[in-house]
Design a protein around this motif. Sequence first.
Motif, PDB file in Angstrom:
ATOM      1  N   ILE A  13       0.774  -1.282   0.002  1.00 34.51           N
ATOM      2  CA  ILE A  13      -0.217  -0.006  -0.174  1.00 34.51           C
ATOM      3  C   ILE A  13       0.894   1.333  -0.105  1.00 34.51           C
ATOM      4  O   ILE A  13       0.600   2.073  -0.939  1.00 34.51           O
ATOM      5  N   ILE A  14       1.732   1.251   0.914  1.00 34.76           N
ATOM      6  CA  ILE A  14       2.849   2.440   0.807  1.00 34.76           C
ATOM      7  C   ILE A  14       3.496   2.652  -0.046  1.00 34.76           C
ATOM      8  O   ILE A  14       3.534   3.820  -0.703  1.00 34.76           O
ATOM      9  N   GLY A  15       4.196   1.559  -0.828  1.00 32.83           N
ATOM     10  CA  GLY A  15       4.911   1.819  -2.043  1.00 32.83           C
ATOM     11  C   GLY A  15       4.153   2.183  -3.058  1.00 32.83           C
ATOM     12  O   GLY A  15       4.619   3.142  -3.886  1.00 32.83           O
ATOM     13  N   THR A  16       2.982   1.926  -3.447  1.00 31.05           N
ATOM     14  CA  THR A  16       2.161   1.952  -4.466  1.00 31.05           C
ATOM     15  C   THR A  16       1.791   3.612  -4.456  1.00 31.05           C
ATOM     16  O   THR A  16       1.475   4.346  -5.280  1.00 31.05           O
ATOM     17  N   MET A  17       1.323   3.859  -3.055  1.00 30.71           N
ATOM     18  CA  MET A  17       0.932   5.233  -2.875  1.00 30.71           C
ATOM     19  C   MET A  17       2.104   6.096  -3.177  1.00 30.71           C
ATOM     20  O   MET A  17       1.822   7.330  -3.766  1.00 30.71           O
ATOM     21  N   VAL A  18       3.380   5.806  -2.750  1.00 31.99           N
ATOM     22  CA  VAL A  18       4.484   6.778  -3.248  1.00 31.99           C
ATOM     23  C   VAL A  18       4.614   6.983  -4.510  1.00 31.99           C
ATOM     24  O   VAL A  18       4.933   8.178  -5.236  1.00 31.99           O
ATOM     25  N   LEU A  19       4.687   5.890  -5.098  1.00 28.10           N
ATOM     26  CA  LEU A  19       4.838   5.887  -6.714  1.00 28.10           C
ATOM     27  C   LEU A  19       3.895   6.704  -7.457  1.00 28.10           C
ATOM     28  O   LEU A  19       4.184   7.642  -8.496  1.00 28.10           O
ATOM     29  N   MET A  54      11.582   3.033  -3.231  1.00 31.58           N
ATOM     30  CA  MET A  54      10.696   1.875  -2.473  1.00 31.58           C
ATOM     31  C   MET A  54      11.358   0.659  -2.419  1.00 31.58           C
ATOM     32  O   MET A  54      11.126  -0.277  -1.609  1.00 31.58           O
ATOM     33  N   ALA A  55      12.115   0.346  -3.561  1.00 32.55           N
ATOM     34  CA  ALA A  55      12.746  -0.878  -3.598  1.00 32.55           C
ATOM     35  C   ALA A  55      13.605  -1.038  -2.278  1.00 32.55           C
ATOM     36  O   ALA A  55      13.792  -2.401  -1.913  1.00 32.55           O
ATOM     37  N   TYR A  56      14.378  -0.129  -2.075  1.00 34.71           N
ATOM     38  CA  TYR A  56      15.171  -0.226  -0.800  1.00 34.71           C
ATOM     39  C   TYR A  56      14.506   0.225   0.502  1.00 34.71           C
ATOM     40  O   TYR A  56      14.981  -0.483   1.731  1.00 34.71           O
ATOM     41  N   CYS A  64       8.727  -5.338  -2.969  1.00 34.80           N
ATOM     42  CA  CYS A  64       8.395  -4.075  -3.750  1.00 34.80           C
ATOM     43  C   CYS A  64       7.979  -4.213  -5.233  1.00 34.80           C
ATOM     44  O   CYS A  64       8.358  -3.797  -6.275  1.00 34.80           O
ATOM     45  N   HIS A  65       6.523  -5.162  -5.343  1.00 41.95           N
ATOM     46  CA  HIS A  65       5.962  -4.978  -6.492  1.00 41.95           C
ATOM     47  C   HIS A  65       5.403  -3.463  -6.992  1.00 41.95           C
ATOM     48  O   HIS A  65       5.784  -3.254  -7.857  1.00 41.95           O
ATOM     49  N   ILE A  66       4.672  -3.249  -5.831  1.00 43.90           N
ATOM     50  CA  ILE A  66       3.952  -2.033  -6.227  1.00 43.90           C
ATOM     51  C   ILE A  66       3.261  -1.843  -7.661  1.00 43.90           C
ATOM     52  O   ILE A  66       3.217  -0.881  -8.360  1.00 43.90           O
ATOM     53  N   ASN A  67       2.856  -2.873  -8.126  1.00 44.33           N
ATOM     54  CA  ASN A  67       2.538  -2.985  -9.806  1.00 44.33           C
ATOM     55  C   ASN A  67       1.772  -4.473  -9.827  1.00 44.33           C
ATOM     56  O   ASN A  67       2.404  -5.604  -9.726  1.00 44.33           O
ATOM     57  N   PRO A  68       0.307  -4.415  -9.976  1.00 47.17           N
ATOM     58  CA  PRO A  68      -0.158  -5.756 -10.459  1.00 47.17           C
ATOM     59  C   PRO A  68       0.296  -6.516 -11.412  1.00 47.17           C
ATOM     60  O   PRO A  68       0.340  -7.908 -11.364  1.00 47.17           O
ATOM     61  N   ALA A  69       0.758  -6.070 -12.373  1.00 47.77           N
ATOM     62  CA  ALA A  69       1.460  -6.567 -13.506  1.00 47.77           C
ATOM     63  C   ALA A  69       2.576  -7.350 -13.135  1.00 47.77           C
ATOM     64  O   ALA A  69       2.982  -8.536 -13.473  1.00 47.77           O
ATOM     65  N   ILE A  70       3.460  -6.877 -12.242  1.00 45.82           N
ATOM     66  CA  ILE A  70       4.440  -7.786 -11.449  1.00 45.82           C
ATOM     67  C   ILE A  70       4.058  -8.822 -10.828  1.00 45.82           C
ATOM     68  O   ILE A  70       4.591  -9.929 -10.851  1.00 45.82           O
ATOM     69  N   SER A 167      18.404  -1.150 -11.120  1.00 45.89           N
ATOM     70  CA  SER A 167      18.519  -1.466 -12.458  1.00 45.89           C
ATOM     71  C   SER A 167      16.754  -1.472 -12.855  1.00 45.89           C
ATOM     72  O   SER A 167      16.437  -0.964 -13.784  1.00 45.89           O
ATOM     73  N   ILE A 168      16.014  -1.828 -11.939  1.00 49.26           N
ATOM     74  CA  ILE A 168      14.647  -1.754 -12.204  1.00 49.26           C
ATOM     75  C   ILE A 168      14.034  -0.181 -12.339  1.00 49.26           C
ATOM     76  O   ILE A 168      13.288  -0.044 -13.355  1.00 49.26           O
ATOM     77  N   GLY A 169      14.611   0.603 -11.573  1.00 50.31           N
ATOM     78  CA  GLY A 169      14.109   1.981 -11.550  1.00 50.31           C
ATOM     79  C   GLY A 169      14.708   2.635 -12.725  1.00 50.31           C
ATOM     80  O   GLY A 169      13.963   3.311 -13.388  1.00 50.31           O
ATOM     81  N   LEU A 170      15.882   2.354 -13.099  1.00 49.54           N
ATOM     82  CA  LEU A 170      16.594   3.102 -14.326  1.00 49.54           C
ATOM     83  C   LEU A 170      15.924   2.640 -15.663  1.00 49.54           C
ATOM     84  O   LEU A 170      15.645   3.386 -16.633  1.00 49.54           O
ATOM     85  N   SER A 171      15.314   1.203 -15.446  1.00 46.53           N
ATOM     86  CA  SER A 171      14.610   0.754 -16.557  1.00 46.53           C
ATOM     87  C   SER A 171      13.109   1.359 -16.758  1.00 46.53           C
ATOM     88  O   SER A 171      12.672   1.702 -18.020  1.00 46.53           O
ATOM     89  N   LEU A 172      12.634   1.960 -15.751  1.00 46.15           N
ATOM     90  CA  LEU A 172      11.151   2.552 -15.667  1.00 46.15           C
ATOM     91  C   LEU A 172      11.569   4.103 -16.263  1.00 46.15           C
ATOM     92  O   LEU A 172      10.649   4.605 -17.015  1.00 46.15           O
ATOM     93  N   VAL A 173      12.600   4.652 -15.943  1.00 47.72           N
ATOM     94  CA  VAL A 173      13.027   5.983 -16.459  1.00 47.72           C
ATOM     95  C   VAL A 173      13.048   5.781 -17.896  1.00 47.72           C
ATOM     96  O   VAL A 173      12.520   6.601 -18.597  1.00 47.72           O
ATOM     97  N   LEU A 174      13.683   4.903 -18.616  1.00 47.29           N
ATOM     98  CA  LEU A 174      13.958   4.620 -20.091  1.00 47.29           C
ATOM     99  C   LEU A 174      12.791   4.560 -20.585  1.00 47.29           C
ATOM    100  O   LEU A 174      12.428   5.069 -21.706  1.00 47.29           O
TER     101      LEU A 174
END
Length: 235
Positions: A13-19, A54-56, A64-70, A167-174
Amino acid sequence: MKISGSSKFIAEIIGTMVLVLMGCGSAVIAGADGTTGVGLLGISFAFGLSVVAMAYAIGHISGCHINPAISIAMVIAGRMKASEAASYIAAQIIGALLGAGLLYLIASGKAEYAGGLGQNGYGDFSPQKYNLTSGFVAEVIFTFIFLLVILGSTSSKNINGGFAGLSIGLSLVLIHIVGIPITGVSVNPARSIGPAVFVGGGALEQVWLFIAAPVAGAILAALVWNTLIEKREKS
């Protein structure tokens, strides 16, 4: 130490809220105009940095899925039980609604607030008027790429697993750098549902695409990973 289901639920809940609050907030509050705000690159990094942070923060609690697709991809890949994924998805949607609600509460305090919450869209609701087909293909492929990075970064065979969050965060940036002009970028059904519920109208009518396409991309990535990339050895 065994982590309780309630701890994982709260963490998601917290992680997805922050995103949602920080990612969508970068577009709504910090501004998409590069001359007066953070611009496309700034918004892209806001989403990516939200995931890294949030990953850390909660990665050791819930992954730290914070994403139903994951969560769905992890079930298909055999890394998670469907019952636990259902709990995660419920938490992620709650978190997204909280994030969007907080963003609305903050943003609406400005007299010039136009009513947007960084919602996703295609056609007339696309940032650069890309049609439904372009939006659907982009969301499937971008989610596919995103999940391949996640599956690889979190694999037990990856000796650099400690850098997974980065790596996951940077891929989302890309993905956001390329995809923002097309749909605003979802690759995350919860991230789309939260703002759409509060904005309503076209955003809510079109949210189906931002549920269906990321789920399709995630399933495809899990199948490709299991059958073609990291094949399971037969016993």
